[in-house]
Design an enzyme around this catalytic site. Structure first.
Site, PDB file in Angstrom:
ATOM      1  N   GLU A 125     -64.663  12.089 -23.505  1.00 15.91           N
ATOM      2  CA  GLU A 125     -63.382  11.723 -23.987  1.00 15.91           C
ATOM      3  C   GLU A 125     -63.694  10.359 -24.621  1.00 15.91           C
ATOM      4  O   GLU A 125     -64.388   9.468 -23.927  1.00 15.91           O
ATOM      5  CB  GLU A 125     -62.234  11.726 -23.109  1.00 15.91           C
ATOM      6  CG  GLU A 125     -61.907  13.326 -22.636  1.00 15.91           C
ATOM      7  CD  GLU A 125     -61.048  13.232 -21.611  1.00 15.91           C
ATOM      8  OE1 GLU A 125     -60.613  14.221 -21.143  1.00 15.91           O
ATOM      9  OE2 GLU A 125     -60.610  12.131 -20.974  1.00 15.91           O
TER      10      GLU A 125
ATOM     11  N   THR B  68     -75.930  15.644 -49.273  1.00 17.42           N
ATOM     12  CA  THR B  68     -77.190  16.406 -49.001  1.00 17.42           C
ATOM     13  C   THR B  68     -78.069  15.672 -50.060  1.00 17.42           C
ATOM     14  O   THR B  68     -79.400  15.918 -49.899  1.00 17.42           O
ATOM     15  CB  THR B  68     -77.009  17.892 -49.484  1.00 17.42           C
ATOM     16  OG1 THR B  68     -76.651  18.231 -50.580  1.00 17.42           O
ATOM     17  CG2 THR B  68     -75.975  18.383 -48.268  1.00 17.42           C
TER      18      THR B  68
ATOM     19  N   ARG C  28     -71.420  24.970 -57.973  1.00 22.14           N
ATOM     20  CA  ARG C  28     -71.913  24.809 -56.652  1.00 22.14           C
ATOM     21  C   ARG C  28     -71.440  26.183 -56.118  1.00 22.14           C
ATOM     22  O   ARG C  28     -70.442  26.776 -55.822  1.00 22.14           O
ATOM     23  CB  ARG C  28     -71.083  23.650 -55.988  1.00 22.14           C
ATOM     24  CG  ARG C  28     -71.257  23.462 -54.405  1.00 22.14           C
ATOM     25  CD  ARG C  28     -70.563  22.525 -53.493  1.00 22.14           C
ATOM     26  NE  ARG C  28     -70.943  21.065 -53.704  1.00 22.14           N
ATOM     27  CZ  ARG C  28     -71.796  20.377 -53.672  1.00 22.14           C
ATOM     28  NH1 ARG C  28     -72.715  21.122 -52.907  1.00 22.14           N
ATOM     29  NH2 ARG C  28     -72.217  19.319 -54.091  1.00 22.14           N
TER      30      ARG C  28
ATOM     31  N   HIS D 197     -59.584  15.189 -57.131  1.00 22.01           N
ATOM     32  CA  HIS D 197     -59.609  16.295 -57.876  1.00 22.01           C
ATOM     33  C   HIS D 197     -58.378  17.072 -58.299  1.00 22.01           C
ATOM     34  O   HIS D 197     -57.788  16.399 -59.096  1.00 22.01           O
ATOM     35  CB  HIS D 197     -60.777  17.464 -57.598  1.00 22.01           C
ATOM     36  CG  HIS D 197     -61.282  18.317 -58.612  1.00 22.01           C
ATOM     37  ND1 HIS D 197     -61.885  19.477 -58.166  1.00 22.01           N
ATOM     38  CD2 HIS D 197     -61.064  18.523 -59.967  1.00 22.01           C
ATOM     39  CE1 HIS D 197     -62.051  20.256 -59.199  1.00 22.01           C
ATOM     40  NE2 HIS D 197     -61.709  19.341 -60.426  1.00 22.01           N
TER      41      HIS D 197
ATOM     42  N   LYS E 269     -71.754  21.108 -63.574  1.00 26.16           N
ATOM     43  CA  LYS E 269     -72.189  21.609 -62.234  1.00 26.16           C
ATOM     44  C   LYS E 269     -71.476  22.821 -61.771  1.00 26.16           C
ATOM     45  O   LYS E 269     -70.157  22.884 -61.483  1.00 26.16           O
ATOM     46  CB  LYS E 269     -72.151  20.382 -61.246  1.00 26.16           C
ATOM     47  CG  LYS E 269     -72.512  20.997 -59.595  1.00 26.16           C
ATOM     48  CD  LYS E 269     -72.699  19.514 -58.847  1.00 26.16           C
ATOM     49  CE  LYS E 269     -71.570  19.354 -58.006  1.00 26.16           C
ATOM     50  NZ  LYS E 269     -71.764  18.167 -57.224  1.00 26.16           N
TER      51      LYS E 269
ATOM     52  N   ARG F 174     -62.433  16.212 -50.395  1.00 25.87           N
ATOM     53  CA  ARG F 174     -63.072  17.272 -51.085  1.00 25.87           C
ATOM     54  C   ARG F 174     -62.293  18.787 -50.872  1.00 25.87           C
ATOM     55  O   ARG F 174     -62.388  19.506 -51.855  1.00 25.87           O
ATOM     56  CB  ARG F 174     -64.420  17.491 -51.236  1.00 25.87           C
ATOM     57  CG  ARG F 174     -65.205  16.129 -51.912  1.00 25.87           C
ATOM     58  CD  ARG F 174     -66.600  16.204 -51.524  1.00 25.87           C
ATOM     59  NE  ARG F 174     -67.033  15.559 -50.258  1.00 25.87           N
ATOM     60  CZ  ARG F 174     -68.171  15.648 -49.810  1.00 25.87           C
ATOM     61  NH1 ARG F 174     -69.253  16.026 -50.499  1.00 25.87           N
ATOM     62  NH2 ARG F 174     -68.218  15.120 -48.451  1.00 25.87           N
TER      63      ARG F 174
HETATM   64  C1  R5P Z   1     -68.508  16.213 -55.629  1.00 33.86           C
HETATM   65  O1  R5P Z   1     -68.280  16.784 -56.444  1.00 33.86           O
HETATM   66  C2  R5P Z   1     -69.126  14.642 -55.527  1.00 33.86           C
HETATM   67  O2  R5P Z   1     -68.840  14.200 -56.633  1.00 33.86           O
HETATM   68  C3  R5P Z   1     -70.628  14.863 -55.059  1.00 33.86           C
HETATM   69  O3  R5P Z   1     -71.384  15.051 -56.604  1.00 33.86           O
HETATM   70  C4  R5P Z   1     -71.066  15.555 -54.120  1.00 33.86           C
HETATM   71  O4  R5P Z   1     -70.354  15.572 -53.087  1.00 33.86           O
HETATM   72  C5  R5P Z   1     -72.459  15.490 -53.897  1.00 33.86           C
HETATM   73  O5  R5P Z   1     -72.835  16.180 -52.792  1.00 33.86           O
HETATM   74  P1  R5P Z   1     -74.253  16.715 -52.331  1.00 33.86           P
HETATM   75  O6  R5P Z   1     -75.046  15.237 -52.534  1.00 33.86           O
HETATM   76  O7  R5P Z   1     -74.324  17.297 -51.110  1.00 33.86           O
HETATM   77  O8  R5P Z   1     -74.907  17.481 -53.614  1.00 33.86           O
END
Ligand code: R5P
Length: 294
Positions: free
Chosen positions: A39, A225, A195, A131, A193, A96
Site C-alpha cells: 500500500e 515498444t 496496428r 485522436h 499505419k 490512446r
Molecule cells: C500512436 O499512434 C502513437 O503516436 C505512437 O505512434 C505509438 O504509440 C507508438 O507505439 P509503439 O512504439 O509501441 O509502436
C-alpha cells in the site's frame, strides 16, 4: 502568485525542481513510500494552508501507483486547506484508449479524465495523444491545458541536424511531424499505419519523397515498444535513407525498445517528459511559462 508551491511526486522529480527554479517558487518533494503489503503512503512536508499546490507527476512505469499517488495527494492537500490543487503531467497516460476498440473493453481515457476532474482544479500536460476527441476540453471538465514541445523539437533539429526531411510514421503524427516541418520550412511526408496488436504494426508509404543527401528525421509523440519506428525504418531504407534520426516527445521505451532502435542504426532523441538516457530536450521552460497563470 506567491502562494504557489511546486510539489514533485515520485515520478515528477526530474522536472518539478527545474520548474520551481525557473518560476522562483518554493519546491518540495512529496514523501512517498510503501507499507510492507505494497500500500502507498504519501505525506506533505510543508504547510499547505492557503497555498496553490502544483503537483508534478509523469505517469510511466508503475502507472497505477502514479495515479493513486496523485489522487491521494490532491485530496490530502484540500484536507490540509490548500486553496487550489493543479496537476502538471509532463506525460499523461491512457489517452490512446479513447473508444471501445473491442467488445466489453473500458474506455480508459474517459475513466482517467473522470478521476482527474474529481480531484483537481486544473491539469496541464505536454503533448497529449488526442485522436477521436481532439481537444482536451472534450475530454476533461476542469480546465485542461495542452502544452507542446514542437518548437523545442524544431529548435533541436535546427541546431543539430542539417538538411533534414521530416517523416511522420502514421496519420496521427501529423500534429508533430507536419508542424515541426512547417516551422523549419522543410519537406515532410506522413505515412499510413495499421496496428494489429501492440507489437504488430504495418506501415505504408502514400507519397514518394526523395531522401537523397538528406538527414531523415522521424517525428512522433510517443515511442513505446518502438515497433512503429522499426517498421518505418524498413520503408525509409527502401527509399535509400542513410542518416536516420527519431525524435519523440514521450520516450516510454518499454522493455528493450531503445536498444533495439539504436541497434537498427537509428539515432534516438526525446524530450525529458519521461526521464531516459536520450532525453536531451528540456520541457521545463514551456511548463513553467504556462504556470504563471495559476
Ligand atoms: C500512436 O499512434 C502513437 O503516436 C505512437 O505512434 C505509438 O504509440 C507508438 O507505439 P509503439 O512504439 O509501441 O509502436
Amino acid at each position: 502568485m506567491d502562494s504557489m508551491l511546486i510539489v514533485s511526486c515520485s515520478h515528477g522529480k526530474h522536472l518539478g525542481y527545474l520548474i520551481a527554479k525557473k518560476l522562483k517558487k518554493k519546491h518540495s518533494n512529496l514523501i512517498v513510500d510503501k507499507f510492507p503489503d505494497n500500500e502507498l503512503r504519501i505525506r506533505f512536508d510543508p504547510n499547505l494552508k492557503n497555498k496553490n499546490i502544483v503537483l508534478v507527476q509523469s505517469f510511466y512505469k508503475n502507472i497505477s501507483d502514479c495515479v493513486i499517488e496523485v489522487i491521494f495527494a490532491a485530496q490530502t492537500a484540500y484536507e490540509l486547506r490548500a486553496k487550489k490543487v493543479v496537476l502538471v503531467a509532463p506525460y499523461f497516460p491512457y489517452l490512446r484508449q479513447d473508444k471501445r476498440f473491442h467488445t466489453g473493453e473500458a474506455i480508459s481515457q474517459r475513466l482517467i479524465a473522470g478521476l482527474i476532474d474529481k480531484y483537481f482544479d486544473a491539469v496541464y500536460m505536454m503533448d497529449p495523444h488526442l485522436h477521436r476527441k481532439n481537444k482536451l476540453e472534450n475530454v476533461f471538465k476542469i480546465r485542461a491545458k495542452k502544452l507542446t514541445a514542437n518548437n523545442l523539437i524544431a529548435d533541436y533539429i535546427k541546431k543539430h541536424i542539417p538538411n533534414p526531411v521530416i517523416i511522420g510514421p502514421d496519420e496521427e503524427s501529423y500534429k508533430w511531424a507536419r508542424n515541426v516541418a512547417d516551422t523549419l520550412g522543410v519537406e515532410s511526408t506522413i505515412l499510413e499505419k495499421k496496428r494489429y496488436s501492440s507489437y504488430n504494426v504495418k506501415i505504408k508509404l502514400n507519397k514518394k519523397i526523395s531522401l537523397k543527401n538528406k538527414n531523415t528525421v522521424i517525428v512522433d509523440d510517443i515511442v513505446s515498444t518502438g515497433y512503429t519506428i522499426l517498421e518505418t525504418l524498413k520503408i525509409l531504407k527502401k527509399l535509400g535513407a542513410k542518416n536516420i534520426y527519431c525524435i519523440c516527445v514521450h520516450g516510454i521505451f518499454v522493455n528493450d525498445a531503445l536498444n533495439k532502435l539504436k541497434k537498427a542504426g537509428i539515432k534516438v532523441i526525446s524530450t525529458n517528459t519521461i526521464p531516459n538516457k536520450v532525453a536531451k530536450i528540456d520541457v521545463s521552460g514551456v511548463i513553467s511559462k504556462s504556470l504563471i497563470e495559476v
